[in-house]
Design a protein around this motif. Structure first.
Motif, PDB file in Angstrom:
ATOM      1  N   GLU A   1      42.405  37.380  48.702  1.00 54.30           N
ATOM      2  CA  GLU A   1      41.120  36.877  49.169  1.00 54.30           C
ATOM      3  C   GLU A   1      40.260  36.313  48.038  1.00 54.30           C
ATOM      4  OE1 GLU A   1      37.278  38.383  51.799  1.00 54.30           O
ATOM      5  OE2 GLU A   1      38.901  39.769  51.304  1.00 54.30           O
ATOM      6  N   LYS A   2      40.130  37.027  46.918  1.00 51.95           N
ATOM      7  CA  LYS A   2      39.255  36.570  45.826  1.00 51.95           C
ATOM      8  C   LYS A   2      39.839  35.361  45.100  1.00 51.95           C
ATOM      9  CE  LYS A   2      37.065  41.045  45.153  1.00 51.95           C
ATOM     10  NZ  LYS A   2      36.764  42.185  44.253  1.00 51.95           N
ATOM     11  N   LEU A   3      41.177  35.316  44.999  1.00 44.75           N
ATOM     12  CA  LEU A   3      41.819  34.132  44.417  1.00 44.75           C
ATOM     13  C   LEU A   3      41.581  32.906  45.298  1.00 44.75           C
ATOM     14  CD1 LEU A   3      45.294  35.180  42.953  1.00 44.75           C
ATOM     15  CD2 LEU A   3      43.482  33.932  41.784  1.00 44.75           C
ATOM     16  N   ASN A   4      41.724  33.104  46.597  1.00 45.09           N
ATOM     17  CA  ASN A   4      41.467  32.008  47.535  1.00 45.09           C
ATOM     18  C   ASN A   4      40.034  31.506  47.386  1.00 45.09           C
ATOM     19  OD1 ASN A   4      43.537  31.206  49.755  1.00 45.09           O
ATOM     20  ND2 ASN A   4      43.867  33.398  49.474  1.00 45.09           N
ATOM     21  N   HIS A   5      39.116  32.429  47.345  1.00 48.15           N
ATOM     22  CA  HIS A   5      37.695  32.062  47.240  1.00 48.15           C
ATOM     23  C   HIS A   5      37.425  31.313  45.932  1.00 48.15           C
ATOM     24  CE1 HIS A   5      33.396  32.338  47.950  1.00 48.15           C
ATOM     25  NE2 HIS A   5      33.231  32.806  46.716  1.00 48.15           N
ATOM     26  N   PHE A   6      38.020  31.782  44.847  1.00 47.23           N
ATOM     27  CA  PHE A   6      37.807  31.155  43.546  1.00 47.23           C
ATOM     28  C   PHE A   6      38.330  29.715  43.547  1.00 47.23           C
ATOM     29  CE2 PHE A   6      38.959  29.994  39.226  1.00 47.23           C
ATOM     30  CZ  PHE A   6      37.883  30.437  38.464  1.00 47.23           C
ATOM     31  N   PHE A   7      39.560  29.533  44.006  1.00 42.18           N
ATOM     32  CA  PHE A   7      40.148  28.183  43.954  1.00 42.18           C
ATOM     33  C   PHE A   7      39.564  27.240  45.006  1.00 42.18           C
ATOM     34  CE2 PHE A   7      43.576  30.392  41.578  1.00 42.18           C
ATOM     35  CZ  PHE A   7      43.557  29.589  40.444  1.00 42.18           C
ATOM     36  N   GLU A   8      39.018  27.793  46.090  1.00 44.79           N
ATOM     37  CA  GLU A   8      38.289  26.937  47.034  1.00 44.79           C
ATOM     38  C   GLU A   8      37.071  26.340  46.331  1.00 44.79           C
ATOM     39  OE1 GLU A   8      38.786  25.829  50.135  1.00 44.79           O
ATOM     40  OE2 GLU A   8      40.783  26.747  50.089  1.00 44.79           O
ATOM     41  N   GLY A   9      36.429  27.146  45.488  1.00 41.70           N
ATOM     42  CA  GLY A   9      35.288  26.655  44.709  1.00 41.70           C
ATOM     43  C   GLY A   9      35.705  25.605  43.707  1.00 41.70           C
ATOM     44  N   VAL A  10      36.858  25.794  43.064  1.00 38.33           N
ATOM     45  CA  VAL A  10      37.375  24.803  42.122  1.00 38.33           C
ATOM     46  C   VAL A  10      37.602  23.468  42.829  1.00 38.33           C
ATOM     47  CG1 VAL A  10      39.347  24.182  40.671  1.00 38.33           C
ATOM     48  CG2 VAL A  10      38.405  26.510  40.575  1.00 38.33           C
ATOM     49  N   LYS A  11      38.248  23.515  43.976  1.00 41.04           N
ATOM     50  CA  LYS A  11      38.526  22.272  44.725  1.00 41.04           C
ATOM     51  C   LYS A  11      37.230  21.600  45.167  1.00 41.04           C
ATOM     52  CE  LYS A  11      41.406  24.183  47.679  1.00 41.04           C
ATOM     53  NZ  LYS A  11      42.352  24.291  48.838  1.00 41.04           N
ATOM     54  N   ALA A  12      36.236  22.423  45.520  1.00 45.11           N
ATOM     55  CA  ALA A  12      34.943  21.851  45.940  1.00 45.11           C
ATOM     56  C   ALA A  12      34.274  21.115  44.786  1.00 45.11           C
ATOM     57  CB  ALA A  12      34.039  22.964  46.468  1.00 45.11           C
ATOM     58  N   ARG A  13      34.346  21.666  43.568  1.00 45.07           N
ATOM     59  CA  ARG A  13      33.744  20.997  42.408  1.00 45.07           C
ATOM     60  C   ARG A  13      34.433  19.673  42.126  1.00 45.07           C
ATOM     61  NH1 ARG A  13      30.849  24.415  43.505  1.00 45.07           N
ATOM     62  NH2 ARG A  13      29.550  25.792  42.209  1.00 45.07           N
ATOM     63  N   VAL A  14      35.749  19.663  42.212  1.00 49.26           N
ATOM     64  CA  VAL A  14      36.504  18.419  41.979  1.00 49.26           C
ATOM     65  C   VAL A  14      36.145  17.388  43.046  1.00 49.26           C
ATOM     66  CG1 VAL A  14      38.809  17.377  41.910  1.00 49.26           C
ATOM     67  CG2 VAL A  14      38.391  19.601  40.816  1.00 49.26           C
ATOM     68  N   ALA A  15      36.012  17.858  44.278  1.00 49.39           N
ATOM     69  CA  ALA A  15      35.652  16.946  45.366  1.00 49.39           C
ATOM     70  C   ALA A  15      34.254  16.366  45.174  1.00 49.39           C
ATOM     71  CB  ALA A  15      35.736  17.678  46.710  1.00 49.39           C
ATOM     72  N   GLN A  16      33.382  17.113  44.489  1.00 51.85           N
ATOM     73  CA  GLN A  16      32.015  16.648  44.239  1.00 51.85           C
ATOM     74  C   GLN A  16      31.925  15.686  43.050  1.00 51.85           C
ATOM     75  OE1 GLN A  16      29.869  20.308  43.737  1.00 51.85           O
ATOM     76  NE2 GLN A  16      30.049  20.895  45.909  1.00 51.85           N
ATOM     77  N   GLY A  17      33.048  15.482  42.366  1.00 52.11           N
ATOM     78  CA  GLY A  17      33.067  14.515  41.277  1.00 52.11           C
ATOM     79  C   GLY A  17      33.231  15.094  39.889  1.00 52.11           C
ATOM     80  N   VAL A  18      33.302  16.429  39.773  1.00 49.48           N
ATOM     81  CA  VAL A  18      33.517  17.044  38.459  1.00 49.48           C
ATOM     82  C   VAL A  18      34.953  16.754  38.007  1.00 49.48           C
ATOM     83  CG1 VAL A  18      33.579  19.213  37.162  1.00 49.48           C
ATOM     84  CG2 VAL A  18      31.852  18.868  38.958  1.00 49.48           C
ATOM     85  N   LYS A  19      35.099  16.296  36.790  1.00 52.20           N
ATOM     86  CA  LYS A  19      36.441  15.998  36.282  1.00 52.20           C
ATOM     87  C   LYS A  19      37.235  17.303  36.158  1.00 52.20           C
ATOM     88  CE  LYS A  19      35.096  11.870  33.695  1.00 52.20           C
ATOM     89  NZ  LYS A  19      35.065  11.213  32.350  1.00 52.20           N
TER      90      LYS A  19
END
Length: 389
Positions: free
Chosen positions: A271-289
């Motif tokens: 669960e916590k790994l999923n939550h962490f990497f969902e946040g990573v993908k969200a940052r990339v989707a927002q334009g963070v390199k």
């Protein structure tokens, strides 16, 4: 039983009416041309009950149809009580069993079809008309039965302690389909039944869909998955042409809910790994390199290591074992979906693992960070759990 009784009545009725028709035509010499209206009036009054004398138009003023069908006119008077008696008989048949109307409908339809195809059939304005009226009554009873059953299926109450398994509405649908297919197995026509099957299938699908808004103590997607799977297997077995579309829809819905069930439950072991990497993908989707994600405070290398440390290989295996036991507890054994669901979970888990590894490679390149277990470890976990069960 209603089918056999009605068939016997029709078998005895047909020769009786035929013999009476033959006698009338011979006695009144009606087969050699148009009847004398006065002779016809005398014949009708003679054969009618003194209690109920028919009101006949004056001689010479008969409707054209009556002049052309004197035999029918006399038969209608002689057998004036035939239709009311048959209607009463059908009422009794329908009370014997909830689905007796199916047997009545098939028997009458086949009888009329046979009479139309027989050169010795009575004039359609008499016996065929009587049976035609009865057929309309049988269709009305059949439609009422289907309407009642649809309402019963749609409004069926869930068991107070639902733990999964096949819903009562699904069992009711299958009961009717199995019974009706046997009744219509040798029927010459089945248009009414096909319409009924489609109505009932829509009702049972609606009943299952209503679970999404029900306050269940078990996983809703699991219950919907099992019931759509059950209907799909049932329709595959029955091979009913008019329900091919519903069979495909049931398979699609079963697959959709299995996917939801798998994804929802798979989020728990990591669960916590999923939550962490969902946040990573969200940052990339927002334009963070990708190479700058690790500079985000909440997604730094240090934070990633903290999350990964929470999931050593032994803990992941233990979590999977717990998950397997939970699924085994709630899935109904009669559907035998446990191997299918567990394999789907394994495939989804592998997909997630590969996605996590890919994100670490792209966003945390050169960090040396890796999960505590490998793909080979993961496969061995699933394999050992499957074998031990």
């Amino acid at each position: 039983v209603p089918k056999q009784l009605l068939e016997q009545v029709l078998r005895e009725l047909r020769p009786l009416c035929s013999a009476e028709q033959h006698f009338i035509e011979k006695f009144f010499q009606l087969s050699h041309g148009a009847a004398d209206p006065q002779l016809l009036e005398v014949g009708v009054r003679t054969m009618s009950s003194p209690v109920h004398q028919p009101v006949l138009p004056p001689a010479g003023n008969y409707p054209q149809q009556a002049q052309g069908e004197p035999t029918t006119r006399l038969l209608s008077e002689i057998f004036s009580c035939l239709e009311p008696e048959l209607r009463g008989f059908l009422d009794i048949c329908n009370k014997i069993h909830q689905f007796s109307c199916l047997q009545v409908l098939v028997t009458l339809s086949d009888s009329i079809f046979e009479m139309w195809g027989s050169s010795s059939a009575l004039p359609p304005s008499f016996l065929n008309t009587v049976l035609g009226n009865l057929l309309l009554l049988a269709k009305s009873s059949f439609n009422k039965c289907i309407g009642t059953l649809c309402k019963e299926i749609e409004e069926a109450k869930l068991p107070s302690k639902l733990r999964g398994g096949i819903l009562p509405s699904v069992s009711r649908f299958e009961e009717f389909v199995s019974f009706s297919e046997e009744v219509f197995r040798t029927a010459r026509r089945r248009g009414e039944l096909d319409k009924a099957h489609l109505r009932l299938a829509s009702s049972v699908f609606s009943s299952i869909n209503s679970l999404s808004s029900a306050n269940l103590k078990v996983n809703t997607d699991m219950v919907m998955m099992e019931n759509f799977h059950h209907i799909h297997c049932f329709l595959c077995q029955k091979k009913i042409p008019c329900l091919e579309g519903k069979k495909r829809e049931a398979k699609q819905r079963y697959s959709e809910h299995m996917e939801k069930y798998v994804i929802k439950y798979l989020g728990q072991p990591l669960e916590k790994l999923n939550h962490f990497f969902e946040g990573v993908k969200a940052r990339v989707a927002q334009g963070v390199k990708e190479e700058e994600v690790s500079f985000q405070l909440a997604y730094s290398k240090q934070e990633l290591r903290k999350v990964i440390e929470k999931y050593p290989g032994k803990e992941v295996k233990r979590a999977l074992e717990t998950l397997y036991k939970k699924i085994h507890k709630y899935l109904s054994p009669e559907e035998n979906l446990l191997p299918v669901v567990w394999h789907a979970m394994e495939q989804e888990f592998i997909r997630q693992y590969q996605e996590f590894e890919d994100l670490i490679r792209r966003c945390y390149a050169g960090s040396g960070i890796a999960m505590d277990f490998t793909m080979e470890d993961l496969l061995s976990y699933f394999n050992s759990i499957t074998l031990s069960s």
